[in-house]
Motif scaffolding. Structure first.
Motif, mmCIF file in Angstrom:
data_model
loop_
_atom_site.group_PDB
_atom_site.id
_atom_site.type_symbol
_atom_site.label_atom_id
_atom_site.label_comp_id
_atom_site.label_asym_id
_atom_site.label_seq_id
_atom_site.Cartn_x
_atom_site.Cartn_y
_atom_site.Cartn_z
ATOM 1 N N CYS A 88 0.843 -1.198 0.000
ATOM 2 C CA CYS A 88 0.000 0.000 0.000
ATOM 3 C C CYS A 88 0.880 1.250 0.000
ATOM 4 C CB CYS A 88 -0.947 -0.012 1.201
ATOM 5 S SG CYS A 88 -2.109 1.366 1.173
ATOM 6 N N ARG A 89 1.906 1.225 0.851
ATOM 7 C CA ARG A 89 2.780 2.396 0.936
ATOM 8 C C ARG A 89 3.418 2.684 -0.431
ATOM 9 N NH1 ARG A 89 7.694 2.170 5.083
ATOM 10 N NH2 ARG A 89 8.279 0.497 3.666
ATOM 11 N N SER A 90 3.882 1.633 -1.082
ATOM 12 C CA SER A 90 4.620 1.877 -2.326
ATOM 13 C C SER A 90 3.705 2.279 -3.494
ATOM 14 C CB SER A 90 5.471 0.656 -2.688
ATOM 15 O OG SER A 90 4.632 -0.352 -3.198
ATOM 16 N N LYS A 91 2.476 1.789 -3.492
ATOM 17 C CA LYS A 91 1.600 2.114 -4.636
ATOM 18 C C LYS A 91 0.649 3.270 -4.395
ATOM 19 C CE LYS A 91 3.165 -1.162 -7.202
ATOM 20 N NZ LYS A 91 4.154 -0.792 -8.227
ATOM 21 N N GLY B 110 0.510 5.067 -1.109
ATOM 22 C CA GLY B 110 0.846 5.907 0.051
ATOM 23 C C GLY B 110 0.268 5.330 1.333
ATOM 24 N N GLU B 111 0.599 5.969 2.449
ATOM 25 C CA GLU B 111 0.186 5.419 3.754
ATOM 26 C C GLU B 111 -1.192 5.914 4.186
ATOM 27 O OE1 GLU B 111 3.941 6.231 5.962
ATOM 28 O OE2 GLU B 111 3.907 4.069 6.378
ATOM 29 N N THR B 112 -2.164 5.742 3.317
ATOM 30 C CA THR B 112 -3.569 5.974 3.693
ATOM 31 C C THR B 112 -4.390 4.861 3.060
ATOM 32 O OG1 THR B 112 -3.884 7.376 1.760
ATOM 33 C CG2 THR B 112 -3.491 8.517 3.852
ATOM 34 N N ALA C 249 -5.240 7.440 7.689
ATOM 35 C CA ALA C 249 -3.772 7.321 7.633
ATOM 36 C C ALA C 249 -3.257 6.194 8.521
ATOM 37 C CB ALA C 249 -3.147 8.640 8.061
ATOM 38 N N THR D 17 0.725 3.982 9.603
ATOM 39 C CA THR D 17 2.170 3.917 9.397
ATOM 40 C C THR D 17 2.550 2.450 9.208
ATOM 41 O OG1 THR D 17 2.421 3.876 11.786
ATOM 42 C CG2 THR D 17 2.837 5.978 10.702
#
Ligand SMILES: Nc1ncnc2c1ncn2[C@@H]1O[C@H](COP(=O)(O)OP(=O)(O)OP(=O)(O)O)[C@@H](O)[C@H]1O
Ligand SMILES: [Zn+2]
Length: 572
Positions: free
Chosen positions: A413-416, A418-420, A544, A546
């Motif tokens: 998710c973070r890489s594609k 973002g962290e939301t 959001a 982390t």
């Protein structure tokens, strides 16, 4: 909302407990307490240290400390280790508390008043130099059978012959070594269990839902040999609850104390009173858990213990409660355990064999141990701890299944996106199927937890984790994202919510991992996911998070081999 009172067998004070003690009492009790709280019930979970008796006196003497000081220190040590394992007691009391003194004396007074106490004269060995009567095992001498010179008054551990203290050649006190011993007359109180036998038996017969292990042990003591016997409840010791009849002196019993097995279970009640004292509560606040005339009528009381404790909890403690003829709460369900063995032998505190609670925490966090111990709890038979099995189970269940899912989903998710929590797309057939499967498996998990089928509950929980992994594997958002990013977003939105659902339902087993996962998700909603579909929409698009650190690491072969060697010997 139900009210559930939970007690764990109280650990003896003379040392740090091993993993067998933990899984045979405190840990499953904690699992149940956490689950019931998670379901929104009102829970009172009590444990304590069991502090009286000769072994405590001797451990203190060995440590060169007054017994009060030794017990106070050891209590703090046990309390800290229990906190390290995240045992969520509402109170961790002490059987040496003023509350327990008063309650124990109160019960004895009631029993006497109701005719359930008999005074018996006995002849017992007295050590003039030690100024005390000696329990059988504290008289040493030469075995008349094999000549071993450290035989004890109850048994020769060299040739295993059962002995009477008077059989020993050249008897001496094991405490001081003095040979100045006399046989003296002494008086003791006996609890007239025989007079209560029919009442106890009818009560046990009414407990048709108890584990076979519990009822079979109770019935054995009721019927084997000469049947249930009266039981001595006093000792000629210094360290213990002084014998009194309520708050009055007991003529002829001066200088004596109650036997540790009489006062220890009463500490379950006293410990709840200690909870009230420690938290600024009233008498009524603890009595509503214990007195059926003061609000405890709707309480369900569950006890957890290893099999050797069952006779005292099915017979002696109920005899104390029944014989008081006061409306105290009797136990509703006794969950008992067989033994956990260690690597081809037994755990043993006296021989320092096995892994002890402090050592376990020094090499790995609590969750690793909690998961293995609970998923291998010795429920229907003895079970065995081996380092191979521990490594395999941690690496597979915790690292490969649960940990891996959390890590793949959040990192992807973070890489594609973002962290939301991503907003695109909608759930399709695959997601609805997963939801239906989870709903069904959750029901199975809940019924195992409610029935305290601990190994089965662990199996169901693992199956819930596996279902999520299989979904992710077949949905393959990392491939779908290349052609249909909206669809991939829907999959990841569901998966992030699934992680939250796992945190909630796994919390009773692995509370630290659950808490850190929840913190990463930026969420504090621990409500039970009764409706799985609704629970999987709890984290809305745009929420959001982390990306968490590694949730569970793998145990390497080198570590396993090193621990196996390190813990093979004897703890000194
Ligand atoms: N190997 C074991 N497996 C499971 N439960 C155990 C084991 N040994 C003891 N228990 C249970 O642990 C709880 C606490 O025990 P306690 O502190 O009284 O020690 P214990 O029974 O004297 O055992 P040990 O002498 O091995 O320390 C009790 O309920 C007891 O039945
Ligand atoms: Zn012998």
């Amino acid at each position: 909302m139900a009210r559930i009172l939970i007690t764990s067998a109280i650990p003896y004070i003379n040392g740090i407990k091993h993993l067998g003690n933990l899984v045979g009492s405190q840990l499953p009790a904690d699992l149940y307490a956490r689950y019931m709280r998670g379901r929104g019930h009102e829970v009172m979970f009590i444990c304590a240290t069991d502090e009286h008796g000769t072994p405590a006196e001797l451990a203190a003497a060995k440590a060169g400390k007054p017994v009060e000081v030794y017990c106070a220190e050891m209590h703090e040590i046990q309390k800290e280790i229990a906190a390290g394992f995240r045992l969520s007691f509402d109170h961790f009391g002490r059987s040496s508390s003023a509350r327990n003194h008063r309650l124990t004396q109160h019960f004895a007074g009631q029993l006497a008043e109701n005719g359930f106490i008999e005074e018996v004269s006995e002849r017992q060995v007295f050590s003039v130099a030690d100024n005390r009567f000696l329990p059988d095992r504290y008289i040493e001498g030469t075995c008349p059978n094999c000549g071993y010179d450290k035989a004890r008054g109850d048994q020769c551990e060299n040739c295993t012959k059962q002995l009477d203290p008077t059989d020993l050649i050249n008897p001496r006190s094991a405490i001081s070594g003095s040979t100045d011993l006399e046989v003296r007359e002494t008086k003791h109180l006996y609890l007239r269990q025989r007079a209560l036998k029919d009442e106890i038996e009818a009560w046990i017969d009414s407990k048709t839902d108890w584990p076979v292990l519990t009822t079979s042990i109770a019935k054995k003591w009721l019927h084997d040999g000469e049947g249930l016997q009266d039981r001595g409840i006093t000792r000629d010791l210094h360290w213990g609850v002084p014998v009194k009849k309520g708050d009055q002196p007991w003529p002829g019993m001066e200088g004596k104390v109650f036997y540790v097995w009489f006062d220890a279970p009463i500490e379950y009640i006293a410990g709840t009173a200690e909870w009230a004292d420690a938290n600024g509560k009233t008498e009524a606040d603890w009595e509503r858990w214990w007195r059926t005339d003061k609000g405890a009528g709707d309480v369900r009381y569950v006890q957890f213990m290893g099999k050797d404790n069952v006779p005292f909890h099915t017979l002696s403690f109920p005899a104390t409660i029944m014989g008081s003829r006061e409306p105290w709460k009797l136990v509703d369900y006794i969950k008992s355990f067989n033994y956990l063995n260690y690597d081809g032998g037994q755990f043993s505190t006296s021989q320092g064999r096995g892994v002890f609670m402090d050592q376990a925490l020094s090499i790995l966090p609590a969750d690793y141990w909690r998961w293995w111990l609970l998923s291998h709890a010795p429920e229907n038979s003895d079970s065995e701890f081996t380092w191979e099995n521990f490594q395999a189970s941690v690496n597979k269940d915790l690292a490969d299944v649960l940990g891996n899912l959390v890590s793949r989903v959040t990192k992807f998710c973070r890489s594609k996106f973002g962290e939301t929590v991503p907003a695109g797309g909608a759930f399709g057939e695959r997601e609805h199927q997963l939801i239906a499967e989870l709903q069904e498996r959750l029901a199975a998990y809940e019924s195992c937890m409610e029935a305290m089928e601990i190994r089965k509950a662990a199996t169901e929980l693992r199956a819930l984790w596996v279902a999520g992994n299989e979904y992710l594997q077949s949905a393959a958002p990392w491939t779908v994202v290349k052609t249909d990013p909206e669809r991939a977003q829907a999959m990841i939105r569901l998966s992030l919510n699934l992680i939250r659902l796992y945190a909630v339902i796994s919390r009773p087993f692995i509370p630290d991992a659950a808490a850190s996962t929840m913190a990463s998700l930026g969420c504090d909603d621990w409500s039970w996911p009764t409706d799985v579909a609704a629970a999987l929409e709890r984290l809305p698009a745009g929420h959001a998070f982390t990306t968490p650190d590694v949730l569970f690491r793998k145990i390497t072969d080198e570590e396993r081999a090193e621990w196996q060697t390190r813990f093979a010997g004897v703890r000194t």
